[in-house]
Write an enzyme that holds these catalytic residues in place. Structure first.
Site, PDB file in Angstrom:
ATOM      1  N   GLY A   1      -5.455   4.449  -6.596  1.00  0.00           N
ATOM      2  CA  GLY A   1      -5.830   4.909  -5.259  1.00  0.00           C
ATOM      3  C   GLY A   1      -6.746   6.123  -5.274  1.00  0.00           C
TER       4      GLY A   1
ATOM      5  N   LYS B   1      -1.223  -1.154  -4.254  1.00  0.00           N
ATOM      6  CA  LYS B   1      -2.350  -0.213  -4.218  1.00  0.00           C
ATOM      7  C   LYS B   1      -1.711   1.149  -4.201  1.00  0.00           C
ATOM      8  CE  LYS B   1      -5.720   1.481  -0.802  1.00  0.00           C
ATOM      9  NZ  LYS B   1      -6.027   2.665  -1.573  1.00  0.00           N
TER      10      LYS B   1
ATOM     11  N   TYR C   1       0.859  -1.186   0.000  1.00  0.00           N
ATOM     12  CA  TYR C   1       0.000   0.000   0.000  1.00  0.00           C
ATOM     13  C   TYR C   1       0.893   1.233   0.000  1.00  0.00           C
ATOM     14  CZ  TYR C   1      -4.066   2.888   1.548  1.00  0.00           C
ATOM     15  OH  TYR C   1      -5.081   3.803   1.670  1.00  0.00           O
TER      16      TYR C   1
HETATM   17  C1  LIG Z   1      -5.507   9.685   0.684  1.00  0.00           C
HETATM   18  C2  LIG Z   1      -6.551   8.622   0.664  1.00  0.00           C
HETATM   19  O1  LIG Z   1      -7.152   8.314   1.671  1.00  0.00           O
HETATM   20  N1  LIG Z   1      -6.762   8.027  -0.485  1.00  0.00           N
HETATM   21  C3  LIG Z   1      -7.794   7.040  -0.667  1.00  0.00           C
HETATM   22  C4  LIG Z   1      -7.227   5.777  -1.111  1.00  0.00           C
HETATM   23  O2  LIG Z   1      -6.307   5.687  -1.830  1.00  0.00           O
HETATM   24  C5  LIG Z   1      -8.816   7.527  -1.661  1.00  0.00           C
HETATM   25  O3  LIG Z   1      -9.739   6.506  -1.933  1.00  0.00           O
HETATM   26  C6  LIG Z   1      -9.525   8.745  -1.108  1.00  0.00           C
HETATM   27  O4  LIG Z   1     -10.250   8.369   0.025  1.00  0.00           O
HETATM   28  C7  LIG Z   1     -10.479   9.342  -2.128  1.00  0.00           C
HETATM   29  O5  LIG Z   1      -9.802   9.569  -3.314  1.00  0.00           O
HETATM   30  C8  LIG Z   1     -11.120  10.619  -1.627  1.00  0.00           C
HETATM   31  O6  LIG Z   1     -10.188  11.674  -1.581  1.00  0.00           O
HETATM   32  C1  LIG Z   2      -9.207   4.663   1.084  1.00  0.00           C
HETATM   33  C2  LIG Z   2      -8.581   3.378   1.058  1.00  0.00           C
HETATM   34  O1  LIG Z   2      -8.328   2.894   0.015  1.00  0.00           O
HETATM   35  C3  LIG Z   2      -8.315   2.720   2.310  1.00  0.00           C
HETATM   36  O2  LIG Z   2      -9.239   2.473   3.071  1.00  0.00           O
HETATM   37  O3  LIG Z   2      -7.175   2.415   2.609  1.00  0.00           O
END
Ligand SMILES: CC(=O)N[C@H](C=O)[C@@H](O)[C@H](O)[C@H](O)CO
Ligand SMILES: CC(=O)C(=O)O
Length: 308
Positions: A195, A167, A139
């Protein structure tokens, strides 16, 4: 290991599910799992950022994944994020994850202390060794973890046969291409998840196989449609839908409360799904935030009417 098709698609990040006292609610975990099965998504990403893992204990995280598996086994691809910031607890969760039969475990790098890359690799490999028959997903979320997945650390991790995917939540979409190309060169097949939900179209265009996202949960149908449009080569329509999705996300981020509190309120309004609040220090909804959540919920419905 084996067929990686089970990772290619829309994989919502699972929200933390609490009861009225703020304790983890097994019943609500099961209800959210069933909701995702009913929506037809590919899988779920449990105990990640959206799962508020950083504010939960080892035992709570075991209860959560056990209850997800009780409902999802054989119906969804299940990825469990197991990083606890120390190797011992993370190893325990990795071992437990394999015992309940998850498809993959995932991990951020250790946060707070700036560790050398060999320590991060040793951390990930120790976690992976504790689940020797389970795929491992790196991740990469440098803006929150404070440490980026460099190409040298990535190359080191390619020596681990269980590492099947990244990810990628860094903002440059080019990172997706870099990991995809280097992963394929090392392993033949390698999965990269988009992501940032706001860049899903761009991430897929540059090579992401699908996505894991924190806002998919409030609008899974829209992300499934978006993924379909990309696969069908309908670029203009996909971009239009992405813009509308982004307006919803900006609305969700515009309240005083934490975005996940807004997400849970949207699910309460639109889906009659009660997952409780968020855990402090994340902010819960104030009265004014409820109007914002309602607006976002209405925007989700309007987009569904427009695109589905
Ligand atoms: C920084 C962060 O939390 N990124 C999430 C996962 O990668 C995204 O899914 C965000 O929640 C999403 O893009 C909303 O900003
Ligand atoms: C936002 C996301 O991808 C997480 O829950 O780690």
């Amino acid at each position: 290991m084996g067929n990686l098709d089970k990772y290619k698609g829309i994989i919502p990040a699972f929200y933390a599910c609490y009861d009225e006292e703020g304790n983890v609610s097994p019943k609500r975990v099961r209800a959210l799992t069933q909701y995702f099965i009913d929506k037809g998504v590919k899988g779920v990403y449990v105990n990640g950022s959206s799962g508020e893992c950083i504010y939960q204990g080892v035992e709570e995280r075991k209860v959560i994944i056990e209850n997800v598996m009780a409902v999802a086994k054989g119906k969804l691809t299940v990825i469990n994020h197991v990083a606890c910031n120390n190797t011992k607890d993370s190893v325990e969760l990795a071992k437990h994850s394999e015992s309940v039969g998850v498809d993959a475990i995932a991990s951020i790098p250790p946060i707070y202390f700036r560790l050398p890359e060999y320590s991060i690799a040793a951390y990930w490999n120790a976690i992976s060794e504790a689940a020797p028959n389970t795929d491992f997903i790196i991740y990469n979320i440098p803006q929150l973890a404070g440490t980026a997945l460099t190409m040298s650390l990535f190359a080191e991790m390619m020596k681990n046969p269980r590492v099947v995917a990244v990810k990628n939540s860094s903002m440059p979409t080019q990172d997706i291409q870099m990991f995809k190309a280097a992963g394929k060169a090392a392993k033949g097949e390698f999965v990269v998840f988009n992501g940032p939900d706001e860049q899903f179209v761009a991430g897929r265009a540059i090579g992401a196989d699908g996505g894991i996202g924190g806002t998919y949960g409030v609008m899974p149908e829209l992300f499934l449609k978006l993924n379909y449009l990309i696969a069908a080569g309908e670029r203009e329509k996909a971009t239009e839908l992405q813009y509308d999705i982004n307006e919803i996300i900006y609305k969700m981020c515009s309240s005083h409360a934490n975005m996940y509190a807004v997400a849970k309120e949207i699910l309460r309004i639109n889906e009659n799904l009660d997952l409780g609040g968020v855990r402090l220090p994340l902010e819960n909804l104030q009265e004014a935030d409820k109007a914002i959540a309602k607006e976002a919920a209405d925007m989700v419905n309007a987009a569904k009417a427009k695109y589905l």
